[in-house]
Design a protein around this motif. Structure first.
Motif, PDB file in Angstrom:
ATOM      1  N   PHE A 227       0.796  -1.222   0.000  1.00 21.80           N
ATOM      2  CA  PHE A 227       0.000   0.000   0.000  1.00 21.80           C
ATOM      3  C   PHE A 227       0.833   1.279   0.000  1.00 21.80           C
ATOM      4  N   THR A 228       2.110   1.182   0.352  1.00 23.54           N
ATOM      5  CA  THR A 228       2.911   2.393   0.486  1.00 23.54           C
ATOM      6  C   THR A 228       4.375   2.126   0.164  1.00 23.54           C
ATOM      7  N   ALA A 229       5.052   3.181  -0.276  1.00 25.31           N
ATOM      8  CA  ALA A 229       6.486   3.074  -0.557  1.00 25.31           C
ATOM      9  C   ALA A 229       7.315   3.218   0.715  1.00 25.31           C
ATOM     10  N   ASP A 230       6.670   3.597   1.821  1.00 26.40           N
ATOM     11  CA  ASP A 230       7.379   3.778   3.094  1.00 26.40           C
ATOM     12  C   ASP A 230       6.672   2.972   4.185  1.00 26.40           C
ATOM     13  N   PRO A 231       6.729   1.651   4.103  1.00 26.04           N
ATOM     14  CA  PRO A 231       6.008   0.824   5.077  1.00 26.04           C
ATOM     15  C   PRO A 231       6.525   0.977   6.503  1.00 26.04           C
ATOM     16  N   ALA A 232       7.814   1.280   6.672  1.00 31.73           N
ATOM     17  CA  ALA A 232       8.367   1.424   8.020  1.00 31.73           C
ATOM     18  C   ALA A 232       7.717   2.597   8.752  1.00 31.73           C
ATOM     19  N   SER A 233       7.503   3.706   8.036  1.00 36.71           N
ATOM     20  CA  SER A 233       6.872   4.871   8.669  1.00 36.71           C
ATOM     21  C   SER A 233       5.425   4.578   9.028  1.00 36.71           C
ATOM     22  N   ILE A 234       4.696   3.929   8.132  1.00 36.13           N
ATOM     23  CA  ILE A 234       3.301   3.595   8.415  1.00 36.13           C
ATOM     24  C   ILE A 234       3.221   2.629   9.592  1.00 36.13           C
ATOM     25  N   ARG A 235       4.156   1.684   9.654  1.00 34.29           N
ATOM     26  CA  ARG A 235       4.190   0.749  10.782  1.00 34.29           C
ATOM     27  C   ARG A 235       4.385   1.504  12.095  1.00 34.29           C
ATOM     28  N   ARG A 236       5.267   2.494  12.066  1.00 29.12           N
ATOM     29  CA  ARG A 236       5.521   3.291  13.273  1.00 29.12           C
ATOM     30  C   ARG A 236       4.288   4.116  13.648  1.00 29.12           C
ATOM     31  N   TYR A 237       3.612   4.686  12.644  1.00 28.02           N
ATOM     32  CA  TYR A 237       2.405   5.470  12.925  1.00 28.02           C
ATOM     33  C   TYR A 237       1.326   4.594  13.559  1.00 28.02           C
ATOM     34  N   LEU A 238       1.200   3.359  13.085  1.00 30.73           N
ATOM     35  CA  LEU A 238       0.200   2.445  13.637  1.00 30.73           C
ATOM     36  C   LEU A 238       0.457   2.179  15.115  1.00 30.73           C
ATOM     37  N   VAL A 239       1.728   2.045  15.463  1.00 30.09           N
ATOM     38  CA  VAL A 239       2.094   1.806  16.864  1.00 30.09           C
ATOM     39  C   VAL A 239       1.896   3.076  17.685  1.00 30.09           C
TER      40      VAL A 239
ATOM     41  N   GLU B 270      -0.156   5.490  17.282  1.00 26.03           N
ATOM     42  CA  GLU B 270      -1.572   5.799  17.488  1.00 26.03           C
ATOM     43  C   GLU B 270      -2.282   4.735  18.314  1.00 26.03           C
ATOM     44  N   GLY B 271      -1.569   3.691  18.701  1.00 23.97           N
ATOM     45  CA  GLY B 271      -2.170   2.658  19.532  1.00 23.97           C
ATOM     46  C   GLY B 271      -3.094   1.724  18.781  1.00 23.97           C
ATOM     47  N   ILE B 272      -3.041   1.762  17.454  1.00 24.87           N
ATOM     48  CA  ILE B 272      -3.879   0.877  16.646  1.00 24.87           C
ATOM     49  C   ILE B 272      -3.262  -0.515  16.599  1.00 24.87           C
ATOM     50  N   VAL B 273      -1.945  -0.551  16.585  1.00 24.05           N
ATOM     51  CA  VAL B 273      -1.186  -1.806  16.587  1.00 24.05           C
ATOM     52  C   VAL B 273      -0.213  -1.766  17.762  1.00 24.05           C
ATOM     53  N   ALA B 274      -0.039  -2.893  18.427  1.00 25.47           N
ATOM     54  CA  ALA B 274       0.923  -3.002  19.533  1.00 25.47           C
ATOM     55  C   ALA B 274       2.013  -3.996  19.146  1.00 25.47           C
ATOM     56  N   ARG B 275       3.130  -3.920  19.846  1.00 25.57           N
ATOM     57  CA  ARG B 275       4.229  -4.849  19.593  1.00 25.57           C
ATOM     58  C   ARG B 275       4.814  -5.310  20.922  1.00 25.57           C
ATOM     59  N   ASP B 276       5.486  -6.444  20.880  1.00 22.64           N
ATOM     60  CA  ASP B 276       6.085  -6.952  22.111  1.00 22.64           C
ATOM     61  C   ASP B 276       7.382  -6.204  22.410  1.00 22.64           C
ATOM     62  N   ALA B 277       7.973  -6.510  23.554  1.00 21.33           N
ATOM     63  CA  ALA B 277       9.163  -5.782  24.000  1.00 21.33           C
ATOM     64  C   ALA B 277      10.332  -5.927  23.037  1.00 21.33           C
ATOM     65  N   SER B 278      10.404  -7.060  22.369  1.00 25.77           N
ATOM     66  CA  SER B 278      11.516  -7.281  21.441  1.00 25.77           C
ATOM     67  C   SER B 278      11.260  -6.658  20.071  1.00 25.77           C
ATOM     68  N   GLY B 279      10.009  -6.232  19.823  1.00 30.92           N
ATOM     69  CA  GLY B 279       9.674  -5.626  18.540  1.00 30.92           C
ATOM     70  C   GLY B 279       9.596  -6.614  17.402  1.00 30.92           C
ATOM     71  N   THR B 280       9.394  -7.896  17.735  1.00 33.78           N
ATOM     72  CA  THR B 280       9.352  -8.920  16.684  1.00 33.78           C
ATOM     73  C   THR B 280       7.934  -9.359  16.340  1.00 33.78           C
ATOM     74  N   GLN B 281       6.976  -9.068  17.216  1.00 32.69           N
ATOM     75  CA  GLN B 281       5.593  -9.466  16.967  1.00 32.69           C
ATOM     76  C   GLN B 281       4.666  -8.270  17.124  1.00 32.69           C
ATOM     77  N   TYR B 282       3.693  -8.184  16.215  1.00 35.26           N
ATOM     78  CA  TYR B 282       2.733  -7.085  16.209  1.00 35.26           C
ATOM     79  C   TYR B 282       1.320  -7.661  16.181  1.00 35.26           C
ATOM     80  N   TRP B 283       0.409  -6.964  16.833  1.00 35.59           N
ATOM     81  CA  TRP B 283      -0.988  -7.393  16.820  1.00 35.59           C
ATOM     82  C   TRP B 283      -1.911  -6.171  16.827  1.00 35.59           C
ATOM     83  N   LEU B 284      -3.122  -6.405  16.390  1.00 29.66           N
ATOM     84  CA  LEU B 284      -4.120  -5.341  16.284  1.00 29.66           C
ATOM     85  C   LEU B 284      -4.762  -5.130  17.650  1.00 29.66           C
ATOM     86  N   THR B 285      -4.733  -3.887  18.140  1.00 26.03           N
ATOM     87  CA  THR B 285      -5.306  -3.603  19.459  1.00 26.03           C
ATOM     88  C   THR B 285      -6.648  -2.891  19.377  1.00 26.03           C
ATOM     89  N   ARG B 286      -6.871  -2.151  18.296  1.00 24.85           N
ATOM     90  CA  ARG B 286      -8.125  -1.412  18.145  1.00 24.85           C
ATOM     91  C   ARG B 286      -8.793  -1.838  16.849  1.00 24.85           C
TER      92      ARG B 286
END
Length: 206
Positions: free
Chosen positions: A166-178, A180-196
């Motif tokens: 969907f985007t040429a800058d997926p890393a930035s969108i991934r960071r925005y998702l985190v 905004e609290g829409i997506v959460a990640r574990d302490a190691s930053g290896t797993q992501y899940w939908l929170t909202r």
């Protein structure tokens, strides 16, 4: 008799339409085009328009049998109308056809995409949230839980790969998702899940 012909219903070849009903969309275009495709009907339509413009509209009682049939087809297509034994053109048919071809603007989050991709990140926060919720819902739609009963998760690589569709800058969108609290990640930053969950269609974003 010729003066009764405008009460009949004649069909345009290849078209079927019940009296009193109006076609719509593509069928309406075809009905109008088919009505004017016949030279005799086109000539009668031109006569009716010019006569009405001159202030001396055609009298259906003065039409021949063949002209009366053409008049019935033109009436069926909405091009001509008969009022008080006078033939009058109906220019509204063209306005209605043009209006029927206008699509309302897309109000979904897809309006932020160009050919399915994010070209410009919205400035308004409400628009950004709407877009982020949409993207999160899309990328997590088929995510699988690590074990039955657990929430679906994506690895950082999986999330980035899916966002890259969907985007040429997926890393930035991934960071925005985190952020905004829409997506959460574990302490190691290896797993992501939908929170909202994605808001229902029509809900406002704030």
């Amino acid at each position: 008799m010729a003066h009764d012909a405008h009460h009949c219903c004649w069909s345009v070849p290849g078209e079927t339409m019940n009296p009193g009903k109006t076609a719509s969309g593509e069928n309406r275009w075809r009905l109008v085009a088919a009505a004017l495709a016949d030279p005799r009907r086109l000539h009668l339509y031109a006569r009716a328009v010019l006569a009405a413009d001159d202030g001396a509209p055609l009298d259906p009682a003065g039409l021949t049998s063949a002209e009366a049939k053409s008049l019935a087809v033109l009436q069926q297509a909405g091009l001509l109308d008969v009022r008080e034994n006078r033939v009058a053109p109906s220019p509204a048919v063209f306005r209605d056809l043009l209006a029927a071809g206008v699509r309302p603007p897309d109000s979904s989050a897809r309006r932020f995409l160009v050919s399915g991709r994010v070209e410009t990140y919205p400035r308004k926060r409400a628009d950004r949230l709407e877009l982020l919720h949409f993207l999160a819902g899309e990328v997590f739609e088929h995510a699988r839980p690590p074990e039955p009963g657990l929430r679906p998760v994506l690895t950082e690589k999986e999330l980035t790969t899916r966002l890259a569709k969907f985007t040429a800058d997926p890393a930035s969108i991934r960071r925005y998702l985190v952020d905004e609290g829409i997506v959460a990640r574990d302490a190691s930053g290896t797993q992501y899940w939908l929170t909202r969950p994605r808001p229902a269609e029509g809900m406002e974003f704030a």
